[in-house]
Design a protein around this motif. Structure first.
Motif, mmCIF file in Angstrom:
data_model
loop_
_atom_site.group_PDB
_atom_site.id
_atom_site.type_symbol
_atom_site.label_atom_id
_atom_site.label_comp_id
_atom_site.label_asym_id
_atom_site.label_seq_id
_atom_site.Cartn_x
_atom_site.Cartn_y
_atom_site.Cartn_z
ATOM 1 N N ASN A 137 -47.796 -23.516 3.784
ATOM 2 C CA ASN A 137 -47.764 -24.313 5.603
ATOM 3 C C ASN A 137 -47.640 -24.385 6.574
ATOM 4 O OD1 ASN A 137 -45.542 -24.512 3.795
ATOM 5 N ND2 ASN A 137 -45.777 -26.056 2.566
ATOM 6 N N SER A 138 -47.397 -22.910 6.740
ATOM 7 C CA SER A 138 -46.317 -22.951 7.540
ATOM 8 C C SER A 138 -47.297 -20.848 8.176
ATOM 9 C CB SER A 138 -44.977 -22.314 7.577
ATOM 10 O OG SER A 138 -44.614 -21.355 8.275
ATOM 11 N N TRP A 139 -46.830 -20.494 9.292
ATOM 12 C CA TRP A 139 -47.318 -19.437 9.972
ATOM 13 C C TRP A 139 -46.783 -18.321 9.216
ATOM 14 C CZ3 TRP A 139 -50.500 -18.560 14.205
ATOM 15 C CH2 TRP A 139 -51.217 -19.959 15.428
ATOM 16 N N THR A 140 -45.790 -18.268 9.142
ATOM 17 C CA THR A 140 -44.610 -17.370 8.213
ATOM 18 C C THR A 140 -44.520 -17.431 6.730
ATOM 19 O OG1 THR A 140 -43.267 -18.207 9.797
ATOM 20 C CG2 THR A 140 -43.761 -15.911 9.868
ATOM 21 N N ALA A 141 -45.064 -16.792 5.856
ATOM 22 C CA ALA A 141 -44.793 -16.505 4.362
ATOM 23 C C ALA A 141 -43.635 -16.928 4.104
ATOM 24 C CB ALA A 141 -45.551 -15.854 3.823
ATOM 25 N N ASN A 142 -42.873 -17.314 3.730
ATOM 26 C CA ASN A 142 -41.258 -17.294 3.361
ATOM 27 C C ASN A 142 -41.209 -15.958 2.103
ATOM 28 O OD1 ASN A 142 -42.681 -19.614 1.023
ATOM 29 N ND2 ASN A 142 -40.368 -19.357 0.840
ATOM 30 N N ILE A 143 -39.966 -15.997 1.852
ATOM 31 C CA ILE A 143 -39.170 -14.702 1.299
ATOM 32 C C ILE A 143 -38.296 -15.972 0.058
ATOM 33 C CG2 ILE A 143 -37.883 -13.133 0.245
ATOM 34 C CD1 ILE A 143 -40.152 -12.195 1.736
ATOM 35 N N PRO A 144 -38.637 -16.000 -1.280
ATOM 36 C CA PRO A 144 -37.972 -17.074 -1.841
ATOM 37 C C PRO A 144 -36.132 -16.582 -1.735
ATOM 38 C CG PRO A 144 -38.334 -15.378 -3.781
ATOM 39 C CD PRO A 144 -39.338 -15.436 -1.831
ATOM 40 N N THR A 145 -35.519 -17.806 -1.273
ATOM 41 C CA THR A 145 -33.868 -17.856 -1.709
ATOM 42 C C THR A 145 -33.331 -17.619 -2.526
ATOM 43 O OG1 THR A 145 -33.457 -20.636 -2.163
ATOM 44 C CG2 THR A 145 -34.362 -19.675 0.616
ATOM 45 N N VAL A 146 -32.191 -17.097 -2.522
ATOM 46 C CA VAL A 146 -31.124 -16.747 -3.941
ATOM 47 C C VAL A 146 -31.245 -17.972 -4.721
ATOM 48 C CG1 VAL A 146 -28.399 -16.313 -4.892
ATOM 49 C CG2 VAL A 146 -29.661 -15.158 -2.943
ATOM 50 N N SER A 147 -31.509 -19.132 -4.439
ATOM 51 C CA SER A 147 -31.095 -20.746 -5.357
ATOM 52 C C SER A 147 -33.062 -20.910 -6.047
ATOM 53 C CB SER A 147 -30.950 -21.492 -4.007
ATOM 54 O OG SER A 147 -31.722 -21.802 -3.895
ATOM 55 N N THR A 148 -33.869 -20.154 -5.166
ATOM 56 C CA THR A 148 -34.491 -20.477 -6.122
ATOM 57 C C THR A 148 -35.214 -19.208 -7.566
ATOM 58 O OG1 THR A 148 -36.062 -20.773 -3.837
ATOM 59 C CG2 THR A 148 -37.347 -19.774 -5.997
ATOM 60 N N CYS A 149 -34.505 -18.229 -7.052
ATOM 61 C CA CYS A 149 -34.373 -16.998 -7.986
ATOM 62 C C CYS A 149 -33.547 -18.035 -9.276
ATOM 63 C CB CYS A 149 -33.491 -15.753 -8.287
ATOM 64 S SG CYS A 149 -33.867 -14.722 -6.431
ATOM 65 N N MET A 150 -31.990 -18.709 -8.452
ATOM 66 C CA MET A 150 -31.222 -19.150 -9.590
ATOM 67 C C MET A 150 -31.039 -19.951 -10.812
ATOM 68 S SD MET A 150 -28.587 -16.985 -9.582
ATOM 69 C CE MET A 150 -27.499 -18.141 -10.640
ATOM 70 N N GLY A 151 -32.723 -20.750 -9.973
ATOM 71 C CA GLY A 151 -33.268 -21.436 -11.064
ATOM 72 C C GLY A 151 -33.931 -21.525 -12.540
ATOM 73 N N CYS A 152 -34.227 -20.167 -12.078
ATOM 74 C CA CYS A 152 -34.418 -19.434 -13.717
ATOM 75 C C CYS A 152 -32.908 -18.676 -14.596
ATOM 76 C CB CYS A 152 -35.695 -18.517 -13.793
ATOM 77 S SG CYS A 152 -37.375 -20.123 -13.144
ATOM 78 N N HIS A 153 -32.747 -18.519 -13.184
ATOM 79 C CA HIS A 153 -31.418 -17.113 -13.211
ATOM 80 C C HIS A 153 -29.797 -17.051 -14.179
ATOM 81 C CE1 HIS A 153 -34.318 -13.498 -14.308
ATOM 82 N NE2 HIS A 153 -35.368 -13.612 -13.101
ATOM 83 N N LEU A 154 -29.979 -19.258 -13.776
ATOM 84 C CA LEU A 154 -28.510 -19.417 -14.357
ATOM 85 C C LEU A 154 -28.923 -19.128 -15.608
ATOM 86 C CD1 LEU A 154 -28.465 -22.303 -12.487
ATOM 87 C CD2 LEU A 154 -26.908 -20.537 -12.782
ATOM 88 N N VAL A 155 -30.280 -18.592 -16.366
ATOM 89 C CA VAL A 155 -30.324 -19.118 -18.058
ATOM 90 C C VAL A 155 -30.786 -18.289 -18.429
ATOM 91 C CG1 VAL A 155 -31.491 -19.879 -20.028
ATOM 92 C CG2 VAL A 155 -30.479 -21.495 -18.164
#
Ligand code: HEC
Ligand code: HEC
Ligand code: HEC
Ligand code: HEC
Ligand code: HEC
Length: 216
Positions: free
Chosen positions: A102-120
């Motif tokens: 949905n945008s010109w530039t692809a993003n790299i996920p933020t730390v909180s995206t990772c932590m959505g899984c890696h809290l657990v």
């Protein structure tokens, strides 16, 4: 690399829920499978050779894919493996790189995206210690510090590449980036910074080659 089954079961459940969330967000919630693969996910035959691991026997919850003899691409601040996340666990590319659609530039996920899984999910060893790379990730989160990933694919500043146009036209990520789902460490499968490569494909598909669509 020994991990407790309880954690894996928990992780797999969470993963299932996360993937179902993606499916609903993408308007595919009516399909009953947990993770409908977007049509651009795995169109190419598996890659063999330096820098790729094999997914032939990789199953979620099972042993991780065996690392190839030599890694390619730049070393990153955390040894984050696409062959585990996108390969073994089949997390869709757009779960993390959602801007590519949905945008010109692809993003790299933020730390909180990772932590959505890696809290657990901690991929702990038998003594209960989290995987050292996941421990690093949690330290970044605790410090509120972004991870400075080393950039791999970049075109010249005077040219512009609209990711969303290509992704929405149904072109597979792998067509341009190679079989990233088999890469333990990402490398450039081809040089994307070549005008001839862009314009060749545009010519073959009857897409504009007007200078100002890419240079402005
Ligand atoms: C769980 C999150 C996650 C998933 C799923 C994921 N990626 Fe990534 N991707 C990352 C992170 C983090 C980086 C930056 C670190 C690195 O290069 O390994 C990255 C880097 C990349 C890069 C290199 C970016 C650059 O600097 O040029 C490409 C290309 C890429 N991913 C493509 C894909 C494709 C294709 C898929 C699906 C097959 C995918 N990714 C799935 C997290 C993810
Ligand atoms: C949707 C859930 C999910 C997300 C999001 C996710 N991971 Fe993972 N991660 C997993 C699972 C599942 C495993 C494998 C756990 C196991 O086998 O015990 C894993 C394993 C790992 C490992 C150990 C293996 C390896 O890759 O070296 C690291 C480090 C890791 N993740 C880092 C990250 C980072 C960094 C991000 C964000 C860019 C991220 N993860 C995002 C689910 C996720
Ligand atoms: C037609 C070719 C093409 C396709 C298809 C494509 N990409 Fe890219 N990708 C590129 C180019 C070219 C760049 C460099 C863009 C730039 O420098 O502005 C890039 C850069 C990236 C980056 C780095 C962005 C950053 O800011 O660090 C990521 C991540 C990425 N692509 C992911 C994906 C994913 C995920 C898909 C599929 C959903 C995808 N790409 C589909 C050509 C492509
Ligand atoms: C594998 C084929 C392929 C490659 C490689 C490719 N493109 Fe494209 N490009 C397309 C297609 C297909 C479309 C049309 C998408 C649509 O219909 O919206 C497109 C559309 C575009 C557009 C929008 C054109 C318009 O009508 O406004 C731009 C700008 C663009 N590409 C730039 C690039 C650049 C820059 C590169 C190289 C870094 C590149 N493309 C590489 C297939 C490709
Ligand atoms: C589909 C996208 C696209 C179109 C159309 C396009 N270019 Fe490019 N151009 C690029 C990209 C990407 C680069 C950077 C990579 C490179 O230097 O090969 C580039 C680089 C260049 C360069 C710098 C070359 C160098 O050696 O530094 C010039 C000059 C140029 N383009 C002129 C043009 C002219 C004139 C046209 C129209 C006839 C045109 N381009 C059309 C994508 C495009």
């Amino acid at each position: 690399m020994k991990r407790t089954t309880a954690l894996i079961a928990g992780g797999t459940l969470l993963l299932g829920a996360a993937l179902a969330g993606v499916a609903i967000a993408r308007g595919q919630g009516d399909q009953q499978t947990a993770a409908p693969a977007p049509r651009w996910s795995y169109p190419l035959p598996p890659a063999r050779g330096t820098g790729y691991s094999s997914l032939d026997t990789a199953q979620p919850g099972g042993p991780w894919p065996v690392l190839p003899g030599r890694l390619r691409g730049p070393e990153q601040p955390i040894f984050y493996r696409h062959d585990i996340h996108a390969g073994q666990y089949r997390i869709p590319c757009l779960y993390c790189h959602n801007n590519a659609a949905n945008s010109w530039t692809a993003n790299i996920p933020t730390v909180s995206t990772c932590m959505g899984c890696h809290l657990v999910i901690s991929a702990a060893d038998t003594a209960g210690n989290p995987n050292p790379e996941i421990a690093k990730l949690r330290d970044f989160a605790a410090r509120g510090e972004p991870i400075r990933w080393v950039r791999i694919n970049k075109i010249a500043e005077h040219a512009h590449f609209p990711h969303m146009r290509h992704v929405n036209a149904g072109l597979a990520c792998q067509l341009c980036h190679g079989n990233v789902q088999q890469m333990p460490r990402v490398f450039a499968a081809q040089n994307v910074n070549q005008m001839g490569w862009c314009t060749n494909c545009h010519m073959r598909r009857g897409i504009t080659r007007d200078c100002t669509t890419c240079h402005f």
